[in-house]
Design an enzyme around this catalytic site. Structure first.
Site, PDB file in Angstrom:
ATOM      1  N   TYR A  85      43.959  44.849 -24.738  1.00  0.00           N
ATOM      2  CA  TYR A  85      43.531  43.845 -23.753  1.00  0.00           C
ATOM      3  C   TYR A  85      42.108  43.398 -24.066  1.00  0.00           C
ATOM      4  CZ  TYR A  85      43.477  41.431 -19.286  1.00  0.00           C
ATOM      5  OH  TYR A  85      43.434  40.465 -18.301  1.00  0.00           O
ATOM      6  N   TYR A  99      44.877  32.902 -22.015  1.00  0.00           N
ATOM      7  CA  TYR A  99      44.711  33.957 -21.028  1.00  0.00           C
ATOM      8  C   TYR A  99      45.815  33.822 -19.989  1.00  0.00           C
ATOM      9  CZ  TYR A  99      42.567  37.055 -17.583  1.00  0.00           C
ATOM     10  OH  TYR A  99      42.321  38.075 -16.697  1.00  0.00           O
TER      11      TYR A  99
END
Length: 390
Positions: free
Chosen positions: A293, A343
């Protein structure tokens, strides 16, 4: 005896909309488009969906999604908290539902107008109603209003302790931008990033600059899971769930956790690592690629240590040696990641892990990719996932 999740479920389909700064359509439509694409990828009808899982931050109700795509009766639905920390959590819930017979065809999704609508980067400078305001209120008077400023505090401490430089952060950003150059879906497609440009870019929250931050994106992404046995008879090569978990460590706050005894490690990631390796019966040496991440570049270097790819303080050395590049020890975020693809709160990183297992990434490593590690959220309650080839 606890039920083992190893090899019980598999990802059979993935689907994404295009990624943009202004989708021009509702988040419900983005959800429906991505879910339909995941069904098409798997070669099944949406009417077979009986489980739906998303984030608490998603704006679209499950029953609305089910009606929009033409799902039949739903026997399981749930939502996961903590923004990007929810990504792997959705897979965790899906795998448990499949392993226990609560559902047979489960879709995990995230759909968001994250640029043209509610912008995640606003933090508490935008509208927010959360008990997290209790601890954030200690930081507000110092101008710490956005996720970038919260992470910058931890990055400063970590970098000072271990001698990490801005060039090291730049190497992470550039590595992922280089992958995105091959990916037509990506924001960074056709936009090379060089170290000089990185170092001269706009500072946002010292030591973090413009290119240390993830994108703000409109788009949707969906992942369809079913039993491993059934997945083998569908259209795509299955990506088996070897291990999956959620983790929130002692003294956890959302994004800050400043009152822990030290700030130079990620205890929640270390907890996730122990769980997922134990479930899968694997260790760091068995992982061929990763989708860590990457809301911020500093978090990548810290996670390399959390997941055991190097010792504490040595993450910078792995990066300096080109370890994240396509011919390195751990090709990471081969689609460009949240930094340079899009994103979608980490769901697009899970989709890329599936592509890596299938051998379909736009930047597929030359070596065989048998196991891919995915993490979700950093600084928040988190999770880890290992996908394996069949």
């Amino acid at each position: 005896m606890p039920i083992s999740l190893k090899n019980e479920a598999a990802v059979a389909g993935i689907g994404c909309t295009e990624f943009s700064k202004n989708s021009g359509r509702s988040e419900l439509q983005l959800a429906a488009e991505s879910i339909k694409a995941a069904c098409d990828d798997a070669g099944i009808s949406p009417s077979e969906i009986d489980g739906l899982i998303s984030y608490t931050l998603d704006s679209t109700d499950e029953c609305e999604v089910a009606r929009a795509v033409g799902a039949n009766h739903l026997t399981m639905f749930s939502r996961i908290h903590y923004g990007g920390g929810a990504a792997v959590g959705t897979i965790h819930h899906a795998a448990m539902a499949i392993a226990t017979g609560q559902a047979s065809t489960v879709v995990c999704w995230r759909a968001m107008n994250g640029r043209s609508g509610r912008r995640m980067g606003q933090g508490i400078s935008g509208e927010i109603t959360s008990s997290d305001l209790i601890h954030w209120s200690w930081y507000l008077p110092y101008g710490m209003l956005i996720p970038g400023s919260w992470i910058a505090m931890i990055a400063n401490k970590y970098m000072h302790t271990y001698g990490v430089t801005r060039e090291d952060l730049g190497r992470v950003a550039i590595s992922q931008r280089n992958y995105s150059l091959r990916n037509p879906r990506a924001f960074g497609y056709g936009k090379p990033l060089r170290m000089e440009e990185y170092l001269n870019s706009k500072p946002i929250a010292s030591p973090l600059c413009l290119y240390d931050f993830c994108q703000e994106t409109d788009g949707g992404c969906a992942v369809l899971l079913t039993s491993a046995e059934r997945a083998r008879n569908l259209r795509q090569r299955p990506a088996l769930v070897r291990g999956v978990c959620q983790a929130s460590a002692r003294e956890q706050e959302q994004m800050t956790s400043y009152y822990r005894s030290e700030l130079i490690s990620l205890p929640e990631m270390e907890l996730a690592a122990r769980q997922v390796y134990r479930q899968a019966g694997l260790g760091p040496g068995d992982i061929d690629a990763a989708c860590l991440y990457d809301a911020f570049t500093s978090e990548i270097i810290m996670q390399l240590e959390s997941f055991g790819f190097c010792k504490p303080g040595e993450g910078k050395d792995l990066v300096r040696d080109g370890g994240l590049d396509i011919d390195g020890r751990l090709p990471n975020n081969t689609h460009g990641g949240l930094l340079s693809e899009a994103y979608i709160h980490g769901m697009n990183n899970i989709a890329e892990a599936v592509r890596l297992v299938r051998g379909e990434s736009t930047a597929q490593p030359a070596k065989r990719v048998e196991h891919v590690l995915v993490s979700s959220g950093v600084g928040v309650p988190t999770g880890a996932l290992i996908l394996g080839s069949d």
